[in-house]
Design a protein around this motif. Sequence first.
Motif, PDB file in Angstrom:
ATOM      1  N   SER A   1       0.720  -1.280  -0.074  1.00 55.71           N
ATOM      2  CA  SER A   1       0.025   0.036   0.117  1.00 55.71           C
ATOM      3  C   SER A   1       1.046   1.188  -0.059  1.00 55.71           C
ATOM      4  O   SER A   1       0.495   2.456  -0.152  1.00 55.71           O
ATOM      5  N   ARG A   2       2.224   1.132   0.361  1.00 56.28           N
ATOM      6  CA  ARG A   2       3.022   2.183   0.284  1.00 56.28           C
ATOM      7  C   ARG A   2       4.307   1.864  -0.133  1.00 56.28           C
ATOM      8  O   ARG A   2       5.291   0.938   0.331  1.00 56.28           O
ATOM      9  N   VAL A   3       5.113   2.520  -1.170  1.00 59.80           N
ATOM     10  CA  VAL A   3       6.343   2.214  -1.571  1.00 59.80           C
ATOM     11  C   VAL A   3       6.963   3.894  -1.976  1.00 59.80           C
ATOM     12  O   VAL A   3       6.548   4.400  -2.474  1.00 59.80           O
ATOM     13  N   ASP A   4       7.905   4.058  -0.766  1.00 54.14           N
ATOM     14  CA  ASP A   4       8.546   5.416  -0.813  1.00 54.14           C
ATOM     15  C   ASP A   4       9.925   5.250  -1.205  1.00 54.14           C
ATOM     16  O   ASP A   4      10.720   4.738  -0.286  1.00 54.14           O
ATOM     17  N   PHE A   5      10.310   5.578  -2.270  1.00 52.41           N
ATOM     18  CA  PHE A   5      11.620   5.471  -2.758  1.00 52.41           C
ATOM     19  C   PHE A   5      12.547   6.754  -2.555  1.00 52.41           C
ATOM     20  O   PHE A   5      11.922   7.862  -2.625  1.00 52.41           O
ATOM     21  N   ARG A   6      13.740   6.627  -2.307  1.00 53.49           N
ATOM     22  CA  ARG A   6      14.716   7.713  -2.404  1.00 53.49           C
ATOM     23  C   ARG A   6      16.164   7.180  -3.117  1.00 53.49           C
ATOM     24  O   ARG A   6      16.847   6.290  -2.861  1.00 53.49           O
ATOM     25  N   SER A   7      16.583   7.911  -3.946  1.00 54.14           N
ATOM     26  CA  SER A   7      17.690   7.756  -4.856  1.00 54.14           C
ATOM     27  C   SER A   7      18.916   8.911  -4.445  1.00 54.14           C
ATOM     28  O   SER A   7      18.601  10.094  -4.345  1.00 54.14           O
ATOM     29  N   VAL A   8      20.341   8.497  -4.185  1.00 54.79           N
ATOM     30  CA  VAL A   8      21.267   9.433  -4.065  1.00 54.79           C
ATOM     31  C   VAL A   8      22.069   9.105  -4.964  1.00 54.79           C
ATOM     32  O   VAL A   8      22.673   7.992  -4.890  1.00 54.79           O
ATOM     33  N   ASP A   9      22.554  10.336  -5.682  1.00 53.64           N
ATOM     34  CA  ASP A   9      24.085  10.019  -6.515  1.00 53.64           C
ATOM     35  C   ASP A   9      25.148  10.248  -5.816  1.00 53.64           C
ATOM     36  O   ASP A   9      25.182  11.460  -5.110  1.00 53.64           O
ATOM     37  N   LEU A  10      25.980   9.466  -5.697  1.00 51.58           N
ATOM     38  CA  LEU A  10      27.274   9.840  -4.590  1.00 51.58           C
ATOM     39  C   LEU A  10      28.429  10.413  -5.341  1.00 51.58           C
ATOM     40  O   LEU A  10      29.381  10.720  -4.774  1.00 51.58           O
ATOM     41  N   LEU A  11      28.455  10.380  -6.372  1.00 51.26           N
ATOM     42  CA  LEU A  11      29.870  10.757  -7.381  1.00 51.26           C
ATOM     43  C   LEU A  11      29.487  11.823  -8.511  1.00 51.26           C
ATOM     44  O   LEU A  11      28.502  11.583  -9.041  1.00 51.26           O
ATOM     45  N   ALA A  12      30.471  12.716  -8.588  1.00 50.53           N
ATOM     46  CA  ALA A  12      30.274  13.589  -9.718  1.00 50.53           C
ATOM     47  C   ALA A  12      31.096  12.930 -10.734  1.00 50.53           C
ATOM     48  O   ALA A  12      32.111  13.281 -11.161  1.00 50.53           O
ATOM     49  N   ASP A  13      30.513  11.687 -11.407  1.00 49.02           N
ATOM     50  CA  ASP A  13      31.198  10.994 -12.379  1.00 49.02           C
ATOM     51  C   ASP A  13      30.557  11.033 -13.637  1.00 49.02           C
ATOM     52  O   ASP A  13      30.952  10.396 -14.817  1.00 49.02           O
ATOM     53  N   GLY A  14      29.424  12.052 -13.919  1.00 44.62           N
ATOM     54  CA  GLY A  14      28.712  11.852 -15.185  1.00 44.62           C
ATOM     55  C   GLY A  14      27.867  10.723 -15.302  1.00 44.62           C
ATOM     56  O   GLY A  14      27.129  10.772 -16.460  1.00 44.62           O
ATOM     57  N   HIS A  15      27.608   9.606 -14.472  1.00 42.93           N
ATOM     58  CA  HIS A  15      26.662   8.548 -14.521  1.00 42.93           C
ATOM     59  C   HIS A  15      25.713   9.023 -13.863  1.00 42.93           C
ATOM     60  O   HIS A  15      25.532   9.766 -12.629  1.00 42.93           O
ATOM     61  N   HIS A  16      24.529   8.225 -13.801  1.00 44.39           N
ATOM     62  CA  HIS A  16      23.460   8.551 -13.032  1.00 44.39           C
ATOM     63  C   HIS A  16      22.870   7.415 -12.317  1.00 44.39           C
ATOM     64  O   HIS A  16      23.608   6.340 -12.604  1.00 44.39           O
ATOM     65  N   ALA A  17      22.177   7.636 -11.183  1.00 45.19           N
ATOM     66  CA  ALA A  17      21.829   6.615 -10.225  1.00 45.19           C
ATOM     67  C   ALA A  17      20.545   6.263 -10.743  1.00 45.19           C
ATOM     68  O   ALA A  17      19.717   6.806 -11.096  1.00 45.19           O
ATOM     69  N   ARG A  18      20.364   4.921 -10.334  1.00 52.03           N
ATOM     70  CA  ARG A  18      18.818   4.356 -10.505  1.00 52.03           C
ATOM     71  C   ARG A  18      18.465   3.337  -9.346  1.00 52.03           C
ATOM     72  O   ARG A  18      19.262   2.763  -8.953  1.00 52.03           O
ATOM     73  N   LEU A  19      17.091   3.028  -9.478  1.00 52.00           N
ATOM     74  CA  LEU A  19      16.738   2.217  -8.460  1.00 52.00           C
ATOM     75  C   LEU A  19      15.423   1.526  -8.678  1.00 52.00           C
ATOM     76  O   LEU A  19      14.527   2.187  -9.679  1.00 52.00           O
ATOM     77  N   ARG A  20      15.025   0.194  -8.156  1.00 54.86           N
ATOM     78  CA  ARG A  20      13.749  -0.248  -8.411  1.00 54.86           C
ATOM     79  C   ARG A  20      13.542  -1.473  -7.559  1.00 54.86           C
ATOM     80  O   ARG A  20      14.486  -1.884  -6.791  1.00 54.86           O
ATOM     81  N   LEU A  21      12.272  -1.842  -7.413  1.00 57.19           N
ATOM     82  CA  LEU A  21      11.982  -3.125  -6.526  1.00 57.19           C
ATOM     83  C   LEU A  21      12.082  -4.452  -7.695  1.00 57.19           C
ATOM     84  O   LEU A  21      11.689  -4.276  -8.728  1.00 57.19           O
ATOM     85  N   ASN A  22      12.527  -5.467  -6.815  1.00 57.44           N
ATOM     86  CA  ASN A  22      12.424  -6.706  -7.384  1.00 57.44           C
ATOM     87  C   ASN A  22      11.371  -7.638  -6.325  1.00 57.44           C
ATOM     88  O   ASN A  22      11.674  -7.506  -5.269  1.00 57.44           O
ATOM     89  N   THR A  23      10.702  -8.234  -7.191  1.00 59.72           N
ATOM     90  CA  THR A  23       9.559  -9.186  -6.108  1.00 59.72           C
ATOM     91  C   THR A  23       9.803 -10.639  -6.621  1.00 59.72           C
ATOM     92  O   THR A  23       9.927 -10.985  -7.689  1.00 59.72           O
TER      93      THR A  23
END
Length: 132
Positions: free
Chosen positions: A46-68
């Motif tokens: 009933s609730r899925v609250d995501f937060r993503s943090v990019d940790l490096l200034a490297d020109g790449h992006h962060a991403r996330l998702r759930l696996n079930t």
Amino acid sequence: MAATAAFLSVASTTSASAAYGTVLSAETTGAFGDVYITYKSHTSLSRVDFRSVDLLADGHHARLRLNTKRDDGSVANWAWRYNYGGKGAQPTWKSTLDDPRGVAQVRLQVCRGEGNDILNCAYSKWERNAYK
């Protein structure tokens, strides 16, 4: 991505009948993520609250998702949430999840990527659904 007879909605809901919530997190080179989930039933969150943090200034992006893991043991990979904000960016997303094939277990996948390519990933532990 598994999309057959299942969906991850963009709307946020709350439920008085939710049994419990838990936080899952993972970190890999350049990316950290966490998610707060609340189970609603054997087949939904009933609730899925995501937060993503990019940790490096490297020109790449962060991403996330759930696996079930479903009742039959198959794994569903849900939609990616992308963080293109650069080092220090911490976007958040609110969602719900329903899968009529069952949500027996949940984990968080956090990755660093470039375009469609995944460079590295980390996973949280699998969390068992108490309704299972």
